[in-house]
Enzyme design. Structure first.
Site, PDB file in Angstrom:
ATOM      1  N   LYS A  46      30.154 104.584  59.731  1.00 59.14           N
ATOM      2  CA  LYS A  46      28.783 104.889  59.626  1.00 59.14           C
ATOM      3  C   LYS A  46      28.015 105.572  60.836  1.00 59.14           C
ATOM      4  CE  LYS A  46      24.357 102.392  59.477  1.00 59.14           C
ATOM      5  NZ  LYS A  46      23.368 100.973  59.658  1.00 59.14           N
ATOM      6  N   GLY A  73      20.001  95.306  57.579  1.00 56.22           N
ATOM      7  CA  GLY A  73      18.824  96.059  56.575  1.00 56.22           C
ATOM      8  C   GLY A  73      19.508  96.464  55.101  1.00 56.22           C
ATOM      9  N   TYR A  74      19.258  97.410  54.704  1.00 55.77           N
ATOM     10  CA  TYR A  74      19.558  97.903  53.125  1.00 55.77           C
ATOM     11  C   TYR A  74      20.876  98.412  53.327  1.00 55.77           C
ATOM     12  CZ  TYR A  74      14.357  97.561  52.763  1.00 55.77           C
ATOM     13  OH  TYR A  74      13.393  97.119  52.867  1.00 55.77           O
ATOM     14  N   ASP A  75      21.762  98.290  54.249  1.00 54.93           N
ATOM     15  CA  ASP A  75      23.366  98.710  54.083  1.00 54.93           C
ATOM     16  C   ASP A  75      24.079  98.050  52.965  1.00 54.93           C
ATOM     17  OD1 ASP A  75      23.027 100.556  56.274  1.00 54.93           O
ATOM     18  OD2 ASP A  75      24.036  99.100  57.735  1.00 54.93           O
ATOM     19  N   LYS A  92      20.492  97.310  65.299  1.00 52.55           N
ATOM     20  CA  LYS A  92      20.304  98.656  65.514  1.00 52.55           C
ATOM     21  C   LYS A  92      20.632  99.310  66.958  1.00 52.55           C
ATOM     22  CE  LYS A  92      15.852 100.455  64.812  1.00 52.55           C
ATOM     23  NZ  LYS A  92      14.248 100.921  64.933  1.00 52.55           N
ATOM     24  N   ASP A  99      12.356 104.765  65.255  1.00 48.10           N
ATOM     25  CA  ASP A  99      11.781 104.094  64.029  1.00 48.10           C
ATOM     26  C   ASP A  99      12.480 104.642  62.810  1.00 48.10           C
ATOM     27  OD1 ASP A  99       9.809 101.880  63.583  1.00 48.10           O
ATOM     28  OD2 ASP A  99       8.957 103.322  62.066  1.00 48.10           O
ATOM     29  N   HIS A 123      21.992 108.499  59.657  1.00 53.50           N
ATOM     30  CA  HIS A 123      20.602 108.991  59.956  1.00 53.50           C
ATOM     31  C   HIS A 123      20.831 109.001  61.410  1.00 53.50           C
ATOM     32  CE1 HIS A 123      20.757 104.872  58.955  1.00 53.50           C
ATOM     33  NE2 HIS A 123      19.483 104.650  59.505  1.00 53.50           N
ATOM     34  N   ARG A 124      21.067 107.761  61.987  1.00 52.13           N
ATOM     35  CA  ARG A 124      20.777 107.222  63.395  1.00 52.13           C
ATOM     36  C   ARG A 124      21.529 108.344  64.179  1.00 52.13           C
ATOM     37  NH1 ARG A 124      20.984 102.632  62.495  1.00 52.13           N
ATOM     38  NH2 ARG A 124      18.443 102.774  62.105  1.00 52.13           N
TER      39      ARG A 124
END
Ligand code: ITT
Length: 196
Positions: free
Chosen positions: A172, A150-152, A12, A69, A177-178
């Site tokens: 990406k 993660g769920y990527d 992250k 988060d 979202h980020r």
């Protein structure tokens, strides 16, 4: 200019550093700051947890601090795993066990629509501000790709055929979202530099 970010997740943090360095911000995460406290994420929403983490770092350093988060919200699972995304299959956090659990829970379910959501919190002496980003997509049956985290490997963003783990980090970081939440943060900081 330095931005203190209360994250201990290296992947992250890598994304945040790439996104914010484009605008001349230098992200310092918990590793860079040599802080090894595990911050308890006791909130029930992404907003609450982002605030908890940023407030911890603001109190600790007495400086303006940020945290984010994030989570995966699956329509057919009524928004699960959501705020529990990192710990979906239990503690310690494990990306591949989380993904396995997700795929089990989605077995024989046709509606695969989902979204990633990020909430960034900025906490300073002058107040708390938050910035949200979302990307919609769908969950596939079998993980594909090795990029990201993660769920990527099971998330295909709308408008693409590849998973986030197959797409390059450049793509990406343009659509995620980020990236959306960071864009709102940058716009805010451009007008509110005095908060840093
Ligand atoms: P920090 O709290 O230290 O920042 P964390 O990994 O615990 O790191 P979160 O509590 O925000 O972070 O949990 C986010 C989880 O949501 C993360 O572990 C992934 O499982 C999932 N997630 C978030 N953003 C993701 C992304 O871009 N790609 C894939 N999975 C993501």
């Amino acid at each position: 200019m330095d931005l203190l970010f209360a994250t201990g997740n290296p992947k992250k943090s890598e994304e945040l550093k790439a996104l914010l360095s484009l605008h001349d911000y230098n992200v310092l995460d918990l590793n860079d700051l040599h802080i090894d406290t595990e911050i308890e994420e006791s909130g029930k929403t992404l907003h609450e947890n982002a605030n908890i983490k940023a407030t911890f770092l603001c109190d600790y350093t007495q400086k303006t601090a940020l945290a984010e988060d994030s989570g995966l919200e699956v329509d057919a699972l009524f928004g699960e795993p959501g705020v529990y995304s990192a710990r979906y299959a239990g503690i310690p956090k494990n990306d591949s066990l989380n993904t396995q659990k997700l795929l089990q829970n989605l077995q024989n379910i046709e509606n695969r629509a989902a979204q990633f959501r990020t909430v960034i919190a900025l906490v300073s002496q002058k107040g708390t501000f938050s910035f949200e980003g979302i990307i919609r997509g769908k969950i596939i049956d079998t993980p594909r790709g090795i990029n990201g985290f993660g769920y990527d490997p099971v998330f295909v963003p709308d408008g693409y055929d590849q998973t986030f783990a197959e797409l390059s980090s450049d793509i990406k970081n343009k659509i995620s979202h980020r990236a959306n939440a960071v864009q709102k943060l940058i716009t805010f900081l451009t007008i509110n530099k005095h908060l840093l």
